[in-house]
Design a protein around this motif. Structure first.
Motif, PDB file in Angstrom:
ATOM      1  N   VAL A 347       0.835  -1.208   0.000  1.00 42.55           N
ATOM      2  CA  VAL A 347       0.000   0.000   0.000  1.00 42.55           C
ATOM      3  C   VAL A 347       0.867   1.254   0.000  1.00 42.55           C
ATOM      4  O   VAL A 347       0.644   2.188  -0.778  1.00 42.55           O
ATOM      5  N   GLU A 348       1.869   1.284   0.875  1.00 43.98           N
ATOM      6  CA  GLU A 348       2.729   2.469   0.957  1.00 43.98           C
ATOM      7  C   GLU A 348       3.591   2.619  -0.289  1.00 43.98           C
ATOM      8  O   GLU A 348       3.788   3.735  -0.783  1.00 43.98           O
ATOM      9  N   PHE A 349       4.105   1.506  -0.787  1.00 46.17           N
ATOM     10  CA  PHE A 349       4.905   1.569  -2.011  1.00 46.17           C
ATOM     11  C   PHE A 349       4.052   2.056  -3.183  1.00 46.17           C
ATOM     12  O   PHE A 349       4.515   2.838  -4.018  1.00 46.17           O
ATOM     13  N   SER A 350       2.805   1.605  -3.243  1.00 40.69           N
ATOM     14  CA  SER A 350       1.894   2.048  -4.306  1.00 40.69           C
ATOM     15  C   SER A 350       1.701   3.556  -4.271  1.00 40.69           C
ATOM     16  O   SER A 350       1.732   4.224  -5.310  1.00 40.69           O
ATOM     17  N   LYS A 351       1.537   4.110  -3.065  1.00 43.60           N
ATOM     18  CA  LYS A 351       1.333   5.557  -2.934  1.00 43.60           C
ATOM     19  C   LYS A 351       2.587   6.320  -3.353  1.00 43.60           C
ATOM     20  O   LYS A 351       2.511   7.307  -4.103  1.00 43.60           O
ATOM     21  N   LYS A 352       3.739   5.880  -2.879  1.00 43.08           N
ATOM     22  CA  LYS A 352       4.981   6.573  -3.220  1.00 43.08           C
ATOM     23  C   LYS A 352       5.300   6.438  -4.706  1.00 43.08           C
ATOM     24  O   LYS A 352       5.830   7.364  -5.332  1.00 43.08           O
TER      25      LYS A 352
END
Length: 364
Positions: A347-352
């Motif tokens: 999820v965090e990698f997707s946002k970044k």
């Protein structure tokens, strides 16, 4: 013997970090151990008991045994088809000087244990090659996140390190993935190559060995012969020549018992079925990999199937905006990271990654 075999159990230790798939491990680990085990059993059987015992008059038994083991024995192929009451044993019949071209010689039994060990090395080679290329990359980037029981501060710190690595090395993992897939191809090629090697080793009798054994029960009792006995005869003949009292050459026909072939025939009927199954499994993996490579829409489904806790939109975004090598690394991380931590990472990698693409539209 037990100590040697018990030492092989170390190959079956559970991997803390998984860098391959189950079929790859079956080929490179299980099959390697299987072949080494067969090689040890045959070697032990060969040197504990007498591998050959010959009967002949006028010549010391130990001389004939040694000579026939070194110089090979033979059968008469047409004698396998004759009624048992007309021959001494299947394949053992009277032979004349002009019959020498019709003899079937057996030379393999001296080399079986060595060939099995060589096959084990060939099976292990893709694993060795992949571990050399992989260079513990997966173990390094997992950062111990395969264990979920950690403090929140430690998990947050390690997740941040992992995500920073993925952002900094975006689109740099294609060679990592292609090398692994090459090793999978190598597994399939190795299985097919070894089947041809065994067929050459047994002079064309291996490829059809299992089929002929399976059809043995379907043939009429009066017309059938056991194909295992044809390939691995228990009783053979051997011709020993020596000078007689008047310097004339005396020819002695010896009948030889090969007790080791009882082990060989069971070993190779098992290997015939095993290599057929292994070739099919490796072929299925290659077809699946090919479909995965040419069908980008399949990748998010595979990633979501790996961990249902990850939101569908996150895997869709990640799969759409990273290279196939990066996707493969993320997919393999799903096997090695605690499921809840993996969800947070994706999820965090997707946002970044979305932010990076927004700031730099040239990123592919």
């Amino acid at each position: 013997m037990y100590n040697l075999l018990s030492g092989l159990k170390d190959y079956f230790k559970r991997q803390e970090i998984i860098i391959d798939n189950p079929i790859f491990r079956i080929h490179c680990t299980f099959t390697t151990v299987l072949l080494i085990t067969f090689s040890m059993i045959i070697t032990w059987t060969q040197f504990v008991g007498q591998p050959i015992r010959c009967i002949v008059e006028g010549v010391p038994t130990h001389v004939v045994n040694t000579y026939c083991w070194i110089m090979t024995t033979f059968t008469m192929p047409d004698a396998f088809q004759r009624p048992l009451h007309s021959v001494a044993h299947p394949g053992v019949a009277q032979n004349f000087e002009d019959d020498e071209g019709k003899q079937k010689h057996y030379t393999y039994y001296q080399w079986v244990c060595f060939v099995l060990f060589f096959q084990a090395l060939l099976c292990y080679f893709p694993k060795w090659l992949w571990e050399t290329w992989e260079h513990q990359l997966m173990s390094t980037i997992v950062c111990g996140l395969n264990i979920g029981l950690r403090s929140e501060d430690e998990k947050t710190q390690k997740k941040s390190i992992l995500i920073d690595y993925l952002i900094r090395h975006l689109n740099q993992h294609n060679m990592y993935a292609f090398r692994y897939w090459f090793c999978e191809v190598l597994c399939f090629v190795n299985v097919i190559f070894q089947m041809f090697v065994m067929d050459w080793f047994f002079k064309g009798d291996f490829m059809s060995y299992g089929l002929n054994v399976l059809t043995f029960d379907d043939i009429d009792q009066d017309q059938r012969y056991d194909h295992m006995v044809f390939v691995f005869p228990r009783v053979t003949k051997c011709t020993f020549r020596k000078y007689g009292p008047s310097a004339t050459i005396e020819k002695h026909d010896a009948i030889c018992i090969l007790p080791l072939n009882i082990v060989n025939e069971k070993t190779y009927i098992f290997l015939w079925f095993w290599f057929i199954i292994l070739a099919i499994l490796c072929a299925i993996v290659l077809v699946f990999r090919f479909i995965m490579i040419i069908t980008p829409s399949l990748r998010p489904k595979l990633m979501h199937a790996r961990n249902r806790m990850v939101p569908q939109e996150a895997v869709e975004s990640v799969s759409r905006k990273v290279s196939i090598g990066d996707w493969w690394v993320l997919y393999m991380l799903g096997r090695n990271i605690d499921p809840q931590i993996y969800r947070d990472v994706i999820v965090e990698f997707s946002k970044k990654n979305e932010t990076a693409h927004s700031n730099n539209p040239k990123i592919h």
